[in-house]
Design an enzyme around this catalytic site. Structure first.
Site, PDB file in Angstrom:
ATOM      1  N   CYS A 159       0.844  -1.108  -0.104  1.00  0.00           N
ATOM      2  CA  CYS A 159       0.020   0.142   0.062  1.00  0.00           C
ATOM      3  C   CYS A 159       0.916   1.108   0.265  1.00  0.00           C
ATOM      4  O   CYS A 159       1.418   1.601  -1.058  1.00  0.00           O
ATOM      5  CB  CYS A 159      -0.947  -0.044   1.086  1.00  0.00           C
ATOM      6  SG  CYS A 159      -2.621   0.757   0.854  1.00  0.00           S
ATOM      7  N   HIS A 199      -3.947  -5.702   1.100  1.00  0.00           N
ATOM      8  CA  HIS A 199      -3.650  -6.271   2.722  1.00  0.00           C
ATOM      9  C   HIS A 199      -4.657  -7.126   3.221  1.00  0.00           C
ATOM     10  O   HIS A 199      -5.214  -7.821   2.421  1.00  0.00           O
ATOM     11  CB  HIS A 199      -3.407  -4.997   3.471  1.00  0.00           C
ATOM     12  CG  HIS A 199      -4.286  -4.015   3.608  1.00  0.00           C
ATOM     13  ND1 HIS A 199      -4.645  -3.128   2.823  1.00  0.00           N
ATOM     14  CD2 HIS A 199      -5.763  -4.190   4.210  1.00  0.00           C
ATOM     15  CE1 HIS A 199      -6.010  -2.470   3.134  1.00  0.00           C
ATOM     16  NE2 HIS A 199      -6.432  -3.096   3.990  1.00  0.00           N
TER      17      HIS A 199
END
Lengths: 460, 245
Positions: free
Chosen positions: B96, B190
């Site tokens: 991310c 994630h």
């Protein structure tokens, strides 16, 4: 006329929802909002004395209910969203419940908890006199993104209410930085005694100074990022609280003393393992003081306070079963610290859903210190996981290091409770997040063998 | 036989820890320990003087914009060491915000932040978050995860980590997800990424063992719970995906 139609329809819907066992529902308020968009402003304008809003991540419901009890004790009427429905629709439902069919309410006060991300929406309609801030922890990442974004939003909504008095937790650096950036009248509350809350120092969100980016220096941690801190680079530090809490430990009890600036002093006994709820009580006492109540009224108000559904709620089904709502890493960690103090053989059930009101992103399970349970693993005979994200929870426990043979993955809430009840043990704990709470509580209530279930406040 | 030992460096765990990122580190450590491989985890925080020479696996997670800015200032000072490690085929897993940081720049709503420029891609912020479950085909196996990002990443011809089967990925347009250059893996996945993707986790461990000990094969683990968890998520997206587990 629109208003009356909105109220009548909402009242019918709320009654139906109650009949069908849907507690804490927003649906009546949602309908009323759709039919009459400015209904909240209209209700607010009828409050005679003051409107109090309680916002933050954890502790809203308990704090708000304690404030309600104090106001009732002082002989005033008060509208309150007691069950914790805290979006604008939930606030409207609370007003509708207190109104007659033409929408008239007879309320001296309104004490309302508000979802921190809905504050702007609510404050476009209601003009609060006091806003209470509890804390800001990471919560429901998909809906709220991050703490910084929430702070920006809150700051923008405060601009619309320059007259509101802010009551802020002095031990919470991100909220204090918010206080520093606005010109409102502010009061701070904080814990002075450096007690050990058994924190494992996980899930600290804001260890960096919001003003200059330097790492904050802590003289003492309570839990999460709450503590006595100072920035060594800029002048940011913990403000001296206007309402100071002191704790004194005796053999089997703890005593909380809150001292305000003008001789206001409240003393209250505390269960030693309820440390996390000190802040809720302290905030409520501070509001009691700000409203001009005597210490006696505040103390008696707190005695009459009863916690809401799923806040360390106790049942007995072949064994004592404790139900506790936990919605985010800090809430879960604090709940597990309570479980850790119980040395009886036990089942620990954990329920995780990912509906919009829970937050769809469950990666926070890995920011939660489930390793706390491993410390008392020899007393835990079975781990039961349930809810829509039961497999994520199962994996989290596997990687925390529990033995997979102790793990039960239950397909339904009923299966989970069956497993909790039927597994031989002396006690059980059920920790779960929001959208699982009411259905699970209903099942437990239906099977409860002990009519006088007692409870203590929760972190949530 | 002597004890195998790997060194894992977690970059800025204090700042970049938004989405259960430490779960990735935990998964790498546990899957090594279950095979009797010792793992030394070094946390590198701002201002630390860390010796990166023996690091086999680097990990960097995501964080709030403010924290990313703070990390970015510090990470530039270790750019030469990271560049060297990458060329030595060391593993770098970036998630991310940490992934975005590897590229040339991040064009935010207010200003543009320079990235490390280790790889030639860039990211622009959009108005809407891409949120939800995601399934990615790497060619060798399927990745299952959760994405939650405002950034849109454009690869400039670099190889993606995989192709999006369901979800948004790098930018919601070109069906690419993440980036793969040598043993640098950048991704938006994630949830966290590794617990539900044991094959990727084991690939990372294998690369590290190959680099350090020239060992090719990795002991199998019982992944039945991981596979069930994958099936459960895949089924919740689309019944047809269950065979991807």
């Amino acid at each position: 006329m629109r208003r009356i139609i909105a109220i009548v329809i909402a009242k019918i819907v709320i009654a139906l929802a109650k009949l069908m066992g849907h507690g804490g529902s927003n649906i009546g308020g949602e309908l009323a909002l759709r039919i009459c968009p400015d209904i909240l402003a209209w209700f607010g304008s009828q409050v005679k004395e003051k409107i109090i809003l309680v916002t933050g991540t954890n502790g809203k419901t308990s704090t708000n209910n304690m404030i309600y009890s104090i106001i009732r004790q002082s002989g005033h009427t008060c509208v309150c969203n007691k069950l914790g429905a805290n979006l604008d629709s939930g606030l409207i439902s609370a007003f509708i419940n207190s109104s007659n069919l033409t929408g008239r309410i007879d309320a001296d006060y309104a004490s309302l908890e508000v979802d921190e991300a809905s504050l702007a929406k609510v404050m476009a309609q209601l003009k609060p006199n006091i806003i209470v801030f509890t804390n800001l922890f990471r919560d429901q990442l998909d809906r709220y993104s991050e703490i910084d974004a929430i702070l920006d939003k809150i700051k923008a909504s405060l601009e619309k209410a320059q007259d509101a008095v802010l009551l802020i937790n002095s031990d919470e650096p991100s909220l204090v930085s918010l206080g520093c950036s606005v010109a409102h009248t502010k009061y701070y509350y904080g814990i002075e005694t450096q007690i050990d809350m058994g924190s494992m120092d996980l899930a600290k969100d804001n260890v960096f100074c919001k003003l200059c980016g330097e790492r904050l220096d802590y003289a003492h941690y309570f839990y999460g990022q709450l503590g006595h801190y100072t920035c060594t680079k800029c002048h940011f530090n913990r403000p001296i609280p206007d309402f100071k809490a002191f704790l004194q430990d005796f053999e089997h009890k703890r005593e909380l003393t809150v001292i305000g600036s003008n001789g206001f002093k409240v003393v209250r006994a505390f269960n030693t393992n309820e440390t996390y709820s000190i802040y809720n009580t302290l905030a409520a006492i501070s509001v009691g003081g700000l409203l001009g109540n005597t210490a006696e009224i505040v103390e008696r108000g707190l005695e009459n306070y009863r916690p809401q559904v799923g806040r360390m709620e106790r049942f007995y089904i072949g064994k004592p079963i404790t139900l506790n709502l936990a919605k985010n890493p800090v809430g879960f960690n604090e709940s597990m610290k309570i479980v850790r103090q119980d040395m009886r053989s036990k089942v620990v059930a954990i329920g995780v859903n990912d509906l919009p009101q829970d937050g769809r992103d469950v990666s926070w399970l890995w920011d939660t210190n489930f390793e706390i349970l491993l410390e008392i693993d020899d007393t835990i005979v079975n781990y039961t996981v349930f809810g829509r994200r039961r497999y994520d929870m199962a994996l989290r426990l596997k990687y925390a290091g529990i033995d997979e043979s102790k793990l039960t993955i239950s397909e339904t809430n009923e299966d989970a409770i069956d497993n909790v009840v039927n597994t031989r043990s002396d006690a059980a704990y059920i920790l779960l997040n929001y959208s699982l709470l009411f259905e699970t509580q209903k099942i437990l209530k239906g099977r409860n063998e002990d009519v006088k279930t007692d409870s203590v406040p929760s972190v949530s | 036989m002597k004890m195998l030992k790997l060194t894992l460096c977690h970059l800025y765990p204090e700042l970049l820890n938004l989405y259960g990122d430490s779960g990735n580190v935990l998964t790498l450590v546990k899957r090594c320990q279950w095979r009797g491989i010792d793992v030394n985890v070094i946390n590198h925080n701002i201002g630390d003087k860390t010796d990166f020479k023996d690091v086999d696996i680097f990990f960097i997670g995501g964080g709030a914009d403010g924290n990313l800015g703070i990390a970015c200032n510090d990470i530039n000072s270790i750019k030469p060491q990271l560049e060297f490690a990458i060329e030595q085929d060391r593993v770098l897993l970036a998630i991310c915000g940490g992934y975005q940081l590897l590229g040339k720049y991040y064009k935010g709503k207010r200003d543009t932040v320079d990235g490390l420029g280790l790889l030639d891609f860039y990211t622009e912020a959009a108005d809407k978050y891409f949120v939800g479950n995601i399934v990615v085909d790497t060619g060798d196996y399927y990745l299952v995860g959760f994405e939650n990002h405002m950034g849109r990443t454009y690869l400039n011809g670099l190889n993606p980590l995989g192709h999006v089967i369901s979800g948004f990925g790098n930018n919601g347009k070109d069906k690419t997800e993440g980036v793969r250059y040598k043993n640098v893996i950048g991704t938006y996945l994630h949830g966290p990424l590794l617990p539900k993707n044991p094959k990727l986790c084991d690939e990372i461990i294998s690369i590290a063992l190959k680099n350090k000990y020239n060992i090719e094969d990795l002991q199998e683990l019982d992944d039945s719970l991981e596979i069930k968890a994958r099936q459960h998520t895949l089924k919740s997206i689309n019944n047809k995906f269950i065979s991807f587990a």
